[in-house]
Design a protein around this motif. Structure first.
Motif, PDB file in Angstrom:
ATOM      1  N   ARG A  99       0.778  -1.088  -0.175  1.00  0.00           N
ATOM      2  CA  ARG A  99      -0.043   0.073  -0.146  1.00  0.00           C
ATOM      3  C   ARG A  99       0.871   1.222   0.040  1.00  0.00           C
ATOM      4  O   ARG A  99       0.686   2.143  -0.586  1.00  0.00           O
ATOM      5  CB  ARG A  99      -0.874   0.094   1.244  1.00  0.00           C
ATOM      6  CG  ARG A  99      -1.948   1.129   0.993  1.00  0.00           C
ATOM      7  CD  ARG A  99      -3.049   1.094   2.222  1.00  0.00           C
ATOM      8  NE  ARG A  99      -3.582  -0.309   2.327  1.00  0.00           N
ATOM      9  CZ  ARG A  99      -3.713  -1.175   3.396  1.00  0.00           C
ATOM     10  NH1 ARG A  99      -3.416  -0.789   4.633  1.00  0.00           N
ATOM     11  NH2 ARG A  99      -4.075  -2.529   3.191  1.00  0.00           N
ATOM     12  N   ALA A 100       1.979   1.151   0.869  1.00  0.00           N
ATOM     13  CA  ALA A 100       2.800   2.486   0.787  1.00  0.00           C
ATOM     14  C   ALA A 100       3.450   2.498  -0.514  1.00  0.00           C
ATOM     15  O   ALA A 100       3.843   3.579  -0.804  1.00  0.00           O
ATOM     16  CB  ALA A 100       3.768   2.190   2.110  1.00  0.00           C
ATOM     17  N   LEU A 101       3.982   1.512  -1.145  1.00  0.00           N
ATOM     18  CA  LEU A 101       4.475   1.500  -2.325  1.00  0.00           C
ATOM     19  C   LEU A 101       3.693   2.134  -3.421  1.00  0.00           C
ATOM     20  O   LEU A 101       4.052   2.971  -4.357  1.00  0.00           O
ATOM     21  CB  LEU A 101       4.960   0.163  -2.716  1.00  0.00           C
ATOM     22  CG  LEU A 101       5.959   0.246  -4.236  1.00  0.00           C
ATOM     23  CD1 LEU A 101       7.021   0.990  -4.353  1.00  0.00           C
ATOM     24  CD2 LEU A 101       6.006  -1.363  -4.445  1.00  0.00           C
ATOM     25  N   ARG A 102       2.463   1.707  -3.582  1.00  0.00           N
ATOM     26  CA  ARG A 102       1.584   2.250  -4.564  1.00  0.00           C
ATOM     27  C   ARG A 102       0.969   3.623  -4.264  1.00  0.00           C
ATOM     28  O   ARG A 102       1.355   4.421  -5.182  1.00  0.00           O
ATOM     29  CB  ARG A 102       0.042   1.291  -4.388  1.00  0.00           C
ATOM     30  CG  ARG A 102       0.146   0.070  -4.965  1.00  0.00           C
ATOM     31  CD  ARG A 102      -1.031  -0.753  -4.620  1.00  0.00           C
ATOM     32  NE  ARG A 102      -0.922  -2.077  -4.928  1.00  0.00           N
ATOM     33  CZ  ARG A 102      -1.584  -2.521  -6.153  1.00  0.00           C
ATOM     34  NH1 ARG A 102      -2.331  -1.804  -6.903  1.00  0.00           N
ATOM     35  NH2 ARG A 102      -1.417  -3.622  -6.111  1.00  0.00           N
ATOM     36  N   ASP A 103       1.365   4.188  -2.864  1.00  0.00           N
ATOM     37  CA  ASP A 103       1.098   5.574  -2.629  1.00  0.00           C
ATOM     38  C   ASP A 103       2.189   6.277  -3.248  1.00  0.00           C
ATOM     39  O   ASP A 103       2.028   7.526  -3.529  1.00  0.00           O
ATOM     40  CB  ASP A 103       0.644   5.563  -1.096  1.00  0.00           C
ATOM     41  CG  ASP A 103       0.466   7.167  -0.704  1.00  0.00           C
ATOM     42  OD1 ASP A 103      -0.119   7.565  -1.326  1.00  0.00           O
ATOM     43  OD2 ASP A 103       1.264   7.534   0.360  1.00  0.00           O
ATOM     44  N   LEU A 104       3.278   5.806  -2.909  1.00  0.00           N
ATOM     45  CA  LEU A 104       4.624   6.442  -3.169  1.00  0.00           C
ATOM     46  C   LEU A 104       4.537   6.758  -4.967  1.00  0.00           C
ATOM     47  O   LEU A 104       4.961   7.627  -5.317  1.00  0.00           O
ATOM     48  CB  LEU A 104       5.667   5.728  -2.845  1.00  0.00           C
ATOM     49  CG  LEU A 104       7.138   6.333  -3.140  1.00  0.00           C
ATOM     50  CD1 LEU A 104       7.379   7.807  -2.589  1.00  0.00           C
ATOM     51  CD2 LEU A 104       8.204   5.271  -3.006  1.00  0.00           C
ATOM     52  N   ILE A 105       4.291   5.569  -5.483  1.00  0.00           N
ATOM     53  CA  ILE A 105       4.183   5.888  -6.834  1.00  0.00           C
ATOM     54  C   ILE A 105       3.284   6.932  -7.563  1.00  0.00           C
ATOM     55  O   ILE A 105       3.489   7.445  -8.256  1.00  0.00           O
ATOM     56  CB  ILE A 105       4.065   4.451  -7.681  1.00  0.00           C
ATOM     57  CG1 ILE A 105       5.232   3.752  -7.419  1.00  0.00           C
ATOM     58  CG2 ILE A 105       3.870   4.467  -9.230  1.00  0.00           C
ATOM     59  CD1 ILE A 105       4.991   2.056  -7.599  1.00  0.00           C
ATOM     60  N   LEU A 106       2.076   6.891  -6.936  1.00  0.00           N
ATOM     61  CA  LEU A 106       0.823   7.807  -7.241  1.00  0.00           C
ATOM     62  C   LEU A 106       1.303   9.118  -7.041  1.00  0.00           C
ATOM     63  O   LEU A 106       1.227   9.931  -7.638  1.00  0.00           O
ATOM     64  CB  LEU A 106      -0.494   7.349  -6.573  1.00  0.00           C
ATOM     65  CG  LEU A 106      -1.184   5.954  -6.988  1.00  0.00           C
ATOM     66  CD1 LEU A 106      -2.175   5.863  -6.012  1.00  0.00           C
ATOM     67  CD2 LEU A 106      -1.404   6.233  -8.641  1.00  0.00           C
ATOM     68  N   ARG A 107       1.970   9.284  -5.750  1.00  0.00           N
ATOM     69  CA  ARG A 107       2.545  10.788  -5.314  1.00  0.00           C
ATOM     70  C   ARG A 107       3.314  11.135  -6.245  1.00  0.00           C
ATOM     71  O   ARG A 107       3.562  12.368  -6.823  1.00  0.00           O
ATOM     72  CB  ARG A 107       3.084  10.677  -3.814  1.00  0.00           C
ATOM     73  CG  ARG A 107       1.719  10.554  -2.733  1.00  0.00           C
ATOM     74  CD  ARG A 107       2.239  10.487  -1.461  1.00  0.00           C
ATOM     75  NE  ARG A 107       3.083  11.737  -1.301  1.00  0.00           N
ATOM     76  CZ  ARG A 107       4.106  11.848  -0.344  1.00  0.00           C
ATOM     77  NH1 ARG A 107       4.430  10.857   0.284  1.00  0.00           N
ATOM     78  NH2 ARG A 107       4.502  12.961   0.127  1.00  0.00           N
ATOM     79  N   ASN A 108       4.451  10.157  -6.643  1.00  0.00           N
ATOM     80  CA  ASN A 108       5.454  10.784  -7.880  1.00  0.00           C
ATOM     81  C   ASN A 108       5.006  11.016  -9.221  1.00  0.00           C
ATOM     82  O   ASN A 108       5.263  12.018  -9.663  1.00  0.00           O
ATOM     83  CB  ASN A 108       6.508   9.432  -7.863  1.00  0.00           C
ATOM     84  CG  ASN A 108       7.625   9.542  -6.649  1.00  0.00           C
ATOM     85  OD1 ASN A 108       7.996  10.755  -6.559  1.00  0.00           O
ATOM     86  ND2 ASN A 108       8.231   8.523  -6.393  1.00  0.00           N
ATOM     87  N   LEU A 109       3.931   9.959  -9.528  1.00  0.00           N
ATOM     88  CA  LEU A 109       3.384  10.496 -10.918  1.00  0.00           C
ATOM     89  C   LEU A 109       2.483  11.883 -10.828  1.00  0.00           C
ATOM     90  O   LEU A 109       2.303  12.335 -11.800  1.00  0.00           O
ATOM     91  CB  LEU A 109       2.113   9.351 -11.268  1.00  0.00           C
ATOM     92  CG  LEU A 109       2.997   7.864 -11.617  1.00  0.00           C
ATOM     93  CD1 LEU A 109       1.677   7.073 -11.568  1.00  0.00           C
ATOM     94  CD2 LEU A 109       3.627   8.171 -12.803  1.00  0.00           C
TER      95      LEU A 109
END
Length: 139
Positions: A99-109
């Motif tokens: 969940r944290a990794l997905r959140d990080l990727i979305l925030r980066n996008l």
């Protein structure tokens, strides 16, 4: 010889099930028993045992079969005796890290962390390679 290939063995196997409407297969060797399941059909496994399949029809789906031979017994209702799908269990740490990794990727996008796309992906890649991150590794 297996039960799938002989009518006699299939009839013997079908006789242990509750009485219901039945049809012969196209080859006249298999027997198709029809039941109404009193429960959540989406939880049923599609395999009962080797050679015995559970077909489920939800909503507007229909069973299309050329009728060869059948009995005149009404379709019975059953509420047990069929195998359920296995539930996938995900480790809590894996769930949190994913969940944290997905959140990080979305925030980066959304460029909330780094203004440039290249920097954002480099940062995401570094997060994957960070030693000690449970459930996340990139080799």
């Amino acid at each position: 010889m297996t039960a799938r290939k002989t009518f006699g063995l299939n009839l013997k196997a079908a006789s242990i099930w509750p009485s219901t409407y039945a049809e012969l297969s196209k080859s006249s060797s298999g027997i198709h028993l029809h039941y109404i399941y009193d429960g959540d059909v989406s939880t049923l496994s599609s395999v009962f045992t080797e050679g015995i399949e559970v077909k489920t029809f939800i909503g507007d789906a229909s069973l299309r079969r050329r009728l060869s031979k059948c009995n005149d017994t009404p379709v019975a209702t059953i509420s047990s005796g069929l195998p359920l799908k296995e539930r996938r269990v995900i480790d809590a740490d894996t769930m949190k890290s994913e969940r944290a990794l997905r959140d990080l990727i979305l925030r980066n996008l959304r460029k909330e962390i780094h203004p440039g796309t290249s920097q954002a992906w480099t940062s995401s890649g570094r997060s994957l390679k960070t030693p000690g991150t449970p459930g996340c590794s990139m080799t």
